[in-house]
Motif scaffolding. Structure first.
Motif, mmCIF file in Angstrom:
data_model
loop_
_atom_site.group_PDB
_atom_site.id
_atom_site.type_symbol
_atom_site.label_atom_id
_atom_site.label_comp_id
_atom_site.label_asym_id
_atom_site.label_seq_id
_atom_site.Cartn_x
_atom_site.Cartn_y
_atom_site.Cartn_z
ATOM 1 N N MET A 92 18.866 26.903 -41.963
ATOM 2 C CA MET A 92 17.947 26.192 -41.081
ATOM 3 C C MET A 92 18.480 26.217 -39.654
ATOM 4 S SD MET A 92 15.657 25.154 -43.342
ATOM 5 C CE MET A 92 14.733 23.814 -42.584
ATOM 6 N N VAL A 93 17.625 26.627 -38.709
ATOM 7 C CA VAL A 93 18.023 26.772 -37.314
ATOM 8 C C VAL A 93 16.981 26.101 -36.424
ATOM 9 C CG1 VAL A 93 18.458 28.423 -35.458
ATOM 10 C CG2 VAL A 93 19.177 28.959 -37.796
ATOM 11 N N PRO A 94 17.393 25.250 -35.450
ATOM 12 C CA PRO A 94 16.419 24.672 -34.514
ATOM 13 C C PRO A 94 15.666 25.774 -33.779
ATOM 14 C CG PRO A 94 18.541 23.563 -34.339
ATOM 15 C CD PRO A 94 18.761 24.763 -35.200
ATOM 16 N N SER A 95 14.327 25.693 -33.785
ATOM 17 C CA SER A 95 13.504 26.765 -33.219
ATOM 18 C C SER A 95 12.320 26.177 -32.470
ATOM 19 C CB SER A 95 13.000 27.695 -34.333
ATOM 20 O OG SER A 95 14.083 28.230 -35.074
ATOM 21 N N ASP A 96 11.755 26.980 -31.574
ATOM 22 C CA ASP A 96 10.622 26.528 -30.768
ATOM 23 C C ASP A 96 9.347 26.476 -31.610
ATOM 24 O OD1 ASP A 96 12.105 26.238 -28.444
ATOM 25 O OD2 ASP A 96 11.762 28.321 -27.821
ATOM 26 N N ILE A 97 8.518 25.464 -31.306
ATOM 27 C CA ILE A 97 7.234 25.274 -31.972
ATOM 28 C C ILE A 97 6.140 25.411 -30.917
ATOM 29 C CG2 ILE A 97 5.858 23.778 -33.453
ATOM 30 C CD1 ILE A 97 8.596 24.614 -34.641
ATOM 31 N N TYR A 98 5.078 26.173 -31.242
ATOM 32 C CA TYR A 98 4.009 26.441 -30.287
ATOM 33 C C TYR A 98 2.663 25.984 -30.837
ATOM 34 C CZ TYR A 98 7.320 29.385 -27.744
ATOM 35 O OH TYR A 98 8.403 29.839 -27.024
ATOM 36 N N ASP A 99 1.814 25.547 -29.920
ATOM 37 C CA ASP A 99 0.432 25.190 -30.237
ATOM 38 C C ASP A 99 -0.450 26.386 -29.890
ATOM 39 O OD1 ASP A 99 -2.147 24.234 -30.456
ATOM 40 O OD2 ASP A 99 -1.822 22.438 -29.238
ATOM 41 N N PHE A 100 -1.045 27.000 -30.892
ATOM 42 C CA PHE A 100 -1.869 28.192 -30.688
ATOM 43 C C PHE A 100 -2.988 27.937 -29.685
ATOM 44 C CE2 PHE A 100 -5.551 30.803 -31.749
ATOM 45 C CZ PHE A 100 -4.996 32.083 -31.796
ATOM 46 N N GLU A 101 -3.568 26.732 -29.702
ATOM 47 C CA GLU A 101 -4.695 26.427 -28.824
ATOM 48 C C GLU A 101 -4.300 26.460 -27.351
ATOM 49 O OE1 GLU A 101 -8.187 25.176 -30.433
ATOM 50 O OE2 GLU A 101 -7.056 26.902 -31.155
ATOM 51 N N LYS A 102 -2.998 26.341 -27.069
ATOM 52 C CA LYS A 102 -2.533 26.360 -25.683
ATOM 53 C C LYS A 102 -2.045 27.735 -25.237
ATOM 54 C CE LYS A 102 -1.245 21.462 -25.772
ATOM 55 N NZ LYS A 102 -0.156 20.458 -25.640
ATOM 56 N N LEU A 103 -1.953 28.668 -26.175
ATOM 57 C CA LEU A 103 -1.567 30.024 -25.806
ATOM 58 C C LEU A 103 -2.721 30.722 -25.090
ATOM 59 C CD1 LEU A 103 0.261 31.246 -29.041
ATOM 60 C CD2 LEU A 103 1.322 30.801 -26.820
ATOM 61 N N ARG A 104 -2.390 31.620 -24.191
ATOM 62 C CA ARG A 104 -3.380 32.394 -23.467
ATOM 63 C C ARG A 104 -3.143 33.884 -23.714
ATOM 64 N NH1 ARG A 104 -5.310 28.462 -23.982
ATOM 65 N NH2 ARG A 104 -5.895 26.822 -22.511
ATOM 66 N N PRO A 105 -4.219 34.696 -23.731
ATOM 67 C CA PRO A 105 -4.033 36.133 -23.951
ATOM 68 C C PRO A 105 -2.986 36.712 -23.015
ATOM 69 C CG PRO A 105 -6.363 35.587 -24.042
ATOM 70 C CD PRO A 105 -5.651 34.336 -23.600
ATOM 71 N N GLY A 106 -2.074 37.476 -23.587
ATOM 72 C CA GLY A 106 -0.953 38.037 -22.837
ATOM 73 C C GLY A 106 0.336 37.290 -23.069
ATOM 74 N N ASN A 107 0.258 36.021 -23.509
ATOM 75 C CA ASN A 107 1.475 35.248 -23.777
ATOM 76 C C ASN A 107 2.297 35.894 -24.887
ATOM 77 O OD1 ASN A 107 0.328 31.775 -23.238
ATOM 78 N ND2 ASN A 107 0.644 33.476 -21.824
ATOM 79 N N VAL A 108 3.617 35.833 -24.736
ATOM 80 C CA VAL A 108 4.541 36.404 -25.714
ATOM 81 C C VAL A 108 5.444 35.300 -26.257
ATOM 82 C CG1 VAL A 108 6.409 38.054 -26.107
ATOM 83 C CG2 VAL A 108 4.522 38.653 -24.574
ATOM 84 N N VAL A 109 5.560 35.226 -27.585
ATOM 85 C CA VAL A 109 6.422 34.251 -28.252
ATOM 86 C C VAL A 109 7.521 35.021 -28.972
ATOM 87 C CG1 VAL A 109 6.568 32.482 -30.047
ATOM 88 C CG2 VAL A 109 4.562 32.577 -28.543
#
Length: 704
Positions: free
Chosen positions: A653-670
């Motif tokens: 288990m490793v602390p990792s970033d969590i993203y909200d898909f609804e806030k992503l915009r086309p072109g964003n890279v995760v």
């Protein structure tokens, strides 16, 4: 489209969830999701459409009042067969051939459809109990020969006695009819149906000459029995659904998905229940092909992991593979069906320990939607793969299904610890990671069976990961397979519904005749001509003419004295000329060697054409999907937190970033490791993986 009715609505019923997609020109694609509601699946359909309507700021009634076309896929037929909950069925067959469906295909029937583990012990195998009991199979005096000549007229008095015996003594409410050589001359079968309609109009009757007009005594009989077994339930279900939709404001046509990848009007689908077998997975493959065309990806491994199963299919050069020997449960049938290979490993699959070895096992039993996984809080008390996803940090209890359903993490942890972790002598997290790896390994093995073991290299394909659970495992098995790219569609967990939107009206026709090779093209054209005429008339009734009609022919060929044929598509349109027919023969030999090995073709044995097939498509008009403009790569605005998740490269288990898909915009890279939560699914990026949101809001995953 009808003026004022701009929406296309498609709803697919799965074992756990019912999914909806709403489509209109110039508007975003809208998604809806709700738990399935067995046995009254129609209620879940309305719940799912209502979910989509709510996201649009509309009521269910307002959305349906503006809907021009409703498309539907359902597991109702699969469920009837798999749970043995179909009609009490009788079978009328030619006298002396009553044991055909009981004998099946000889010894093969003992292990056909079984898992590899059970096949390892063939002495302990047996044939599956038939859907129609031996006591309800009755032979009647009649005979048609292999050329279609009536050798013995039907004795209608005997048929009437047999029908009344089945109804009065055995209480059947469905009767299947399968006579020898009826595909050459159906007159005796048709007389039986007319008699049943006259003396017992409430009894569902289906004929092998209507449902499966093809050679193969066992397969044809099995097909018509399945159709009779599920026919009444299917007809009642579709009728109920149409009534329910009409009561909430919809008065347009209802189109129903078929397992071969096309749509049929509900009234026709109601009489061809067998066509609905595995129609949901078929729709998913159609959706994956449509997405591949949109993204210029002709070679695709389409994977689907829902609540009950994991399914995979292969698309090569934009062409879909069809099953060589379709089966449901352990019964063969002859309807064309898109090849989808599956295992009982889905989000709702129950995790157990093997007796003796204590090795973790995922599936094949499923908790379904009710009681569902333990974390659903609906009474489930057996740990599932969904509970494992939660325990390794991939799921957020607060935002499941867009926050419409709160999950019980603590209860899931307690049950998993008691039934899995403690007996293994491991911590909850360590045991959960082990189970997750077992599930990923099962999936990887299945994909290798349908690719590597057939001479295909996964590295030549793009992997599409859809279904509510697939995005949480695809990063693992995609890396193991070394695919060059993965795509998690915007419609990921409702991709089967997206496939419904992408499908066309499709009718299948077939004529059986034995012609030697070579034969004049005119002889072949005479067989195709009635089918072409019927197809054009049927499509015209449904509003398809001119360039919205596409006819595709195929011929089944075999070498003389062989039993099994190879279906060979026609390159051109009907009618054929002699050169085109010669091309079909050459294509047959190439397909034969591809199937059976180089050098296996043997023209000197002579060849025969045995069946002539026509696929008639009414090309649907559908709105264009418009891409959004892409912007910068920085996804920081969509990052909503951090939490420990399982990362394979770190073995923990490793602390990792969590993203909200609804806030992503086309072109964003995760960049992985990371989790992206969408309202309908969850996407996990392992270390070294990069996910880019494209203009269609698909997540394109590349490997470092």
């Amino acid at each position: 489209m009808t003026k004022g009715r701009k929406y296309l609505v498609a709803t697919d019923v799965g074992g756990t969830c019912t999914d909806t997609i709403v489509f209109a020109s110039g508007e975003p694609v809208r998604l809806g999701k709700a738990l399935s509601t067995p046995p009254d699946f129609a209620t879940g359909v309305l719940d799912s459409i209502r979910s989509a309507a709510t996201s649009m700021g509309l009521t269910l009634e307002a959305l349906l009042a503006q809907t021009s076309l409703f498309m539907h896929g359902s597991t109702v037929v699969d469920n009837a067969v798999l749970t043995r909950d179909g009609s009490r069925t009788g079978l009328l067959t030619t006298e002396g051939f009553e044991d055909t469906v009981l004998v099946t295909r000889g010894a093969y029937g003992r292990w056909g459809g079984l898992t590899e583990d059970r096949i390892k012990h063939p002495v302990k195998t047996d044939r599956a109990p038939a859907l129609v009991d031996a006591a309800r199979i009755m032979g009647v005096a009649e005979r048609v020969d292999y050329k279609g000549a009536v050798l013995r007229e039907l004795e209608e008095a005997q048929v009437e006695r047999a029908v009344r015996h089945l109804i009065d003594r055995h209480r059947v409410d469905a009767i299947a009819v399968s006579f020898l050589w009826s595909f050459y001359n159906p007159v005796n079968e048709q007389k039986v149906k007319a008699l049943i309609n006259r003396i017992a109009p409430d009894v569902y009757c289906t004929l092998s000459s209507d449902i499966a007009p093809v050679p193969g005594e066992y397969e044809r009989s099995s097909t018509v029995v399945i159709n009779a077994y599920a026919g009444r339930i299917t007809r009642a279900y579709l009728s109920s659904l149409e009534t329910l939709l009409a009561g909430t404001g919809y008065d347009g046509p209802v189109l129903v998905m078929q397992g071969y990848g096309g749509l049929l009007p509900a009234h026709e689908a109601a009489d061809r229940a067998i066509g609905m077998l595995e129609c949901g997975p078929a729709a998913g493959v159609i959706g994956s092909r449509a997405l591949g065309q949109l993204l210029d990806q002709p070679d695709v491994i389409a994977t689907d992991m829902g609540g009950t199963t994991f399914k995979v299919s292969v698309i090569q050069g934009g062409t879909i593979e069809y099953a060589r020997e379709p089966m449901v449960d352990r019964f063969h049938y002859t309807q064309p069906k898109i090849e989808v290979v599956s295992i009982g490993s889905g989000g709702g699959s129950i995790v157990t320990l093997e007796p003796g070895s204590n090795a973790p096992r995922v599936g094949p039993r499923s908790a379904g939607s009710r009681p569902g996984p333990v974390c659903y809080g609906l009474g489930g008390d057996e740990p599932t793969l969904t509970d494992v996803f939660m325990l390794i940090g991939y799921m957020d209890p607060e935002i499941f299904l867009g926050g419409s359903m709160r999950l019980d993490r603590e209860r899931a942890r307690q049950v998993f610890e008691q039934k899995i972790a403690r007996p293994l002598g491991l911590s909850v997290e360590t045991a959960a990671i082990g189970v997750y790896r077992v599930a990923a390994a099962q999936i990887t093995d299945l994909i290798r069976q349908i690719t590597v073991e057939r001479g295909l290299d996964p590295r030549d394909f793009v992997l599409h990961a859809f279904g509510g659970s697939c995005g949480m495992v695809a990063g693992m098995f995609g890396a193991e397979l070394n695919v060059r790219r993965m795509v998690v569609p915007y419609t990921a967990s409702v991709n089967c519904a997206f496939g419904l939107i992408s499908a066309d009206i499709v009718h299948e026709y077939a004529t059986t005749a034995l012609l030697p090779v070579p034969s004049p093209a005119e002889a072949v054209n005479r067989l195709f001509a009635p089918m072409v005429e019927k197809a054009r008339a049927q499509l015209a009734q449904e509003g398809f003419t001119g360039d919205r009609v596409r006819l595709e022919g195929a011929v089944d060929l075999r070498y003389s004295r062989q039993v099994h044929e190879v279906t060979t598509p026609l390159r051109g349109s009907v009618p054929l000329d002699d050169a085109a027919l010669a091309g079909v023969v050459a294509d047959f030999e190439a397909l034969y060697e591809r199937k059976y090995g180089k050098g296996s073709a043997y023209r000197e044995a002579g060849m025969e054409m045995t069946q002539f097939r026509l696929t008639a498509r009414g090309l649907m008009e559908r709105p264009e999907i418009e891409a959004e403009a892409t912007g910068g790569a920085d996804a920081a605005g969509a990052r909503v937190g951090r939490r420990p998740i399982f990362v394979d490269a770190e073995d923990g288990m490793v602390p990792s970033d969590i993203y909200d898909f609804e806030k992503l915009r086309p072109g964003n890279v995760v960049a992985g490791p990371a989790v992206i939560h969408t309202p309908i699914t969850t996407i996990v990026l392992q270390a070294g993986q990069r996910g880019t949101l494209d203009g269609y809001r698909n997540v394109i995953i590349d490997f470092a």
